[in-house]
Design a protein around this motif. Structure first.
Motif, mmCIF file in Angstrom:
data_model
loop_
_atom_site.group_PDB
_atom_site.id
_atom_site.type_symbol
_atom_site.label_atom_id
_atom_site.label_comp_id
_atom_site.label_asym_id
_atom_site.label_seq_id
_atom_site.Cartn_x
_atom_site.Cartn_y
_atom_site.Cartn_z
ATOM 1 N N ARG A 1 -30.617 -8.922 -10.409
ATOM 2 C CA ARG A 1 -30.506 -9.512 -11.742
ATOM 3 C C ARG A 1 -29.880 -10.905 -11.693
ATOM 4 N NH1 ARG A 1 -25.975 -6.609 -14.968
ATOM 5 N NH2 ARG A 1 -24.733 -8.005 -13.708
ATOM 6 N N ASP A 2 -28.894 -11.085 -10.805
ATOM 7 C CA ASP A 2 -28.062 -12.278 -10.857
ATOM 8 C C ASP A 2 -28.378 -13.347 -9.815
ATOM 9 O OD1 ASP A 2 -26.722 -11.059 -12.955
ATOM 10 O OD2 ASP A 2 -25.291 -10.107 -11.623
ATOM 11 N N ALA B 1 -31.630 -4.028 -15.388
ATOM 12 C CA ALA B 1 -30.425 -4.848 -15.264
ATOM 13 C C ALA B 1 -29.134 -4.041 -15.216
ATOM 14 C CB ALA B 1 -30.361 -5.846 -16.421
#
Length: 142
Positions: free
Chosen positions: A137-138, A59
């Protein structure tokens, strides 16, 4: 006087980004950047990269299309950039090309890393302060 050779970092990169960067090195775009030592560094990093699935990217690792806050250690100021492919680069919008000296330097770095790179104004030093957005990650996947 020769510059000391910096050891190559072993970057973590997705297969899709690795493949696209490899294609970039074979393209006409890369021809304009031949004989640039920092691109030789990127070439070596790609050759030694740890290629992972998007879900396996840590991350805090800067990947393509990541938005990162960097602290310029000389100016003591922070700047925010999104790392992009050359055709998307736009300095006014904070979109930094992966083929720019600083762009090649930050690919694969982690939050807290210190980055050194020769830039037109001299040797620059930046610290990766924060990773504001990382697509792996997002992004919401179905």
């Amino acid at each position: 006087m020769e510059m000391p050779v910096m050891p190559l970092k072993r970057i973590i990169i997705t297969k899709a980004d690795h493949d696209r960067l490899e294609e970039l090195f074979l393209s006409r775009v890369a021809d304009a950047f031949r004989n640039k030592p920092y691109l030789d560094d990127l070439r070596g990093e790609l050759n030694a990269a740890q290629i992972v699935d998007p879900g396996d990217v840590p991350a805090d690792v800067i990947t393509m299309d990541s938005t990162v806050r960097l602290r310029d250690m000389k100016a003591k100021e922070t700047e925010t950039f999104t790392l992009v492919y050359p055709d998307e680069a736009n300095v006014v919008e904070g979109k930094l090309s992966v083929l720019a000296p600083l762009g090649t330097a930050i690919l694969g770095c982690r939050v807290g890393d210190l980055v050194r790179r020769q830039v037109p104004s001299g040797m620059g030093r930046w610290r990766v302060e924060d990773l504001l957005f990382q697509p792996e990650r997002d992004s919401i996947t179905a």
